[in-house]
Enzyme design. Structure first.
Site, PDB file in Angstrom:
ATOM      1  N   SER A   1       0.833  -1.186   0.000  1.00 21.72           N
ATOM      2  CA  SER A   1       0.000   0.000   0.000  1.00 21.72           C
ATOM      3  C   SER A   1       0.883   1.256   0.000  1.00 21.72           C
ATOM      4  O   SER A   1       1.615   1.488  -0.959  1.00 21.72           O
ATOM      5  CB  SER A   1      -0.968  -0.038   1.190  1.00 21.72           C
ATOM      6  OG  SER A   1      -2.040   0.857   1.008  1.00 21.72           O
TER       7      SER A   1
ATOM      8  N   ASP B   1      -5.805  -3.835  -1.883  1.00 17.89           N
ATOM      9  CA  ASP B   1      -4.716  -3.442  -0.985  1.00 17.89           C
ATOM     10  C   ASP B   1      -4.131  -4.652  -0.257  1.00 17.89           C
ATOM     11  O   ASP B   1      -4.852  -5.415   0.380  1.00 17.89           O
ATOM     12  CB  ASP B   1      -5.277  -2.448   0.035  1.00 17.89           C
ATOM     13  CG  ASP B   1      -4.225  -1.740   0.854  1.00 17.89           C
ATOM     14  OD1 ASP B   1      -3.279  -2.405   1.312  1.00 17.89           O
ATOM     15  OD2 ASP B   1      -4.353  -0.519   1.046  1.00 17.89           O
TER      16      ASP B   1
END
Length: 331
Positions: free
Chosen positions: A58, A210
């Site tokens: 991320s 993510d």
């Protein structure tokens, strides 16, 4: 001789091989990590761009993009401070970060079947019932294209960005052998696709979200490399914290506690394999500055300044317990 995750053969008993793992953290975790990188660089007299492997999740994938394309720590600090001498593309990137609240999500949920998968971490299961995010990830595409244009991967030989396969909950380290071939922009968007905030990224017919939904830093994915040393920077994890109040209790209960537990287990695996690990994560002082919303850009500079203080102390404590070998004399 042994083979690493890229399929190349690495030599045993050579110079210490030091890896770098950077976890998720949103806007404020990014600011915290810039300071942490400066603290680690200074304490170890080491350039993180020279890491044997860099893995990021991320917000950590942003650092893989930057470090892996040659951006140095001083340039990251200048960017964070808004210094006019910083690279224009970096200043554009930080000015384009998403706001503190997500836009309205789209209709429907991501993959409710994940909720029944008892073999997956709780955050992976819960991600399946998150709505489909409506955020615009073009700011990530702009960064990737400015630093690594075209279809080729990053210049760094072992640069990985972690995402989660939304069908199975399995982690995928883009850039590693066996992972789907992607552009840097695709990998960065996929690693940053926060459930409910940004839409999944479809690659070869598979949706990815993510990587933080599966692991905050995925340090165990570096096990095949048999690294001598590993630096872990994890702003969404903490080891010992005072009891939280208000909204901070929600942040810890929903995210931080689970991520911290998972990181504990992964680091134990890495240490059991013989790798020295220096783990730096967020302290009470950091969290008091950051607040419960890790996307609140108004706290970015204060978070950076707090991290400069706390991570310097944390690195010193870690090195007292887990001393690292110098690397420059071996190069």
């Amino acid at each position: 001789m042994t083979s690493d995750v890229t399929g190349t053969t690495v030599r045993q008993n050579s110079a210490p091989r030091r890896g770098l793992a950077i976890g998720c953290g949103g806007t404020l975790g990014f600011a915290w990590t810039v300071a942490a990188l400066a603290s680690v660089r200074d304490a170890l007299d080491w350039d993180p761009r020279e890491a044997t492997a860099i893995i990021g999740t991320s917000a950590g994938a942003e650092f893989v993009t930057m470090l892996g394309s040659g951006v140095g720590v001083d340039e990251l600090v200048a960017m964070q401070l808004g210094n006019a001498a910083a690279r224009p593309e970096l200043l554009t990137h930080i000015a384009s970060a998403p706001g503190k609240l997500p836009p309205l999500p789209r209709l429907g949920v991501g993959n409710p079947r994940l909720l029944t998968r008892r073999d997956l971490p709780v955050l992976s299961r819960m991600s399946g019932i998150a709505p489909v995010g409506g955020g615009d990830p073009s700011w990530l595409t702009t960064l990737a294209e400015s630093l690594a244009p075209g279809d080729s991967w990053l210049p760094h030989p072992n640069a990985y960005m972690v995402s989660m396969d939304y069908r199975t909950g399995r982690r995928v380290a883009f850039g590693a052998q066996g992972a789907p071939k992607v552009t840097v922009g695709e990998a960065l968007r996929a690693s940053w696709a926060i459930p409910g905030w940004f839409p999944p990224v479809t690659i070869d017919g598979v949706r990815y979200i993510d990587g933080g939904a599966a692991s905050t830093a995925s340090v165990d994915l570096l096990l095949p490399l048999q690294l001598d040393e590993l630096v872990v920077l994890a702003p969404m994890a903490s080891r010992t914290l005072r009891p939280a109040r208000g909204a901070a209790r929600i942040e810890r209960g929903a995210l931080r506690n689970a991520m911290s537990k998972g990181l504990d287990q992964e680091i134990e695996l890495v240490r059991s394999a013989g790798t020295r690990v220096i783990r730096i994560d967020a302290t009470d002082d950091d969290l008091a500055v950051m607040g419960a919303n890790f996307m609140d850009g108004r706290r970015r500079l204060a978070t950076f300044e707090s991290s400069l203080r706390t991570t310097r102390a944390s690195v010193k404590r870690e090195l007292d317990v887990h001393p690292f070998q110098p690397t420059r004399s071996h190069q």
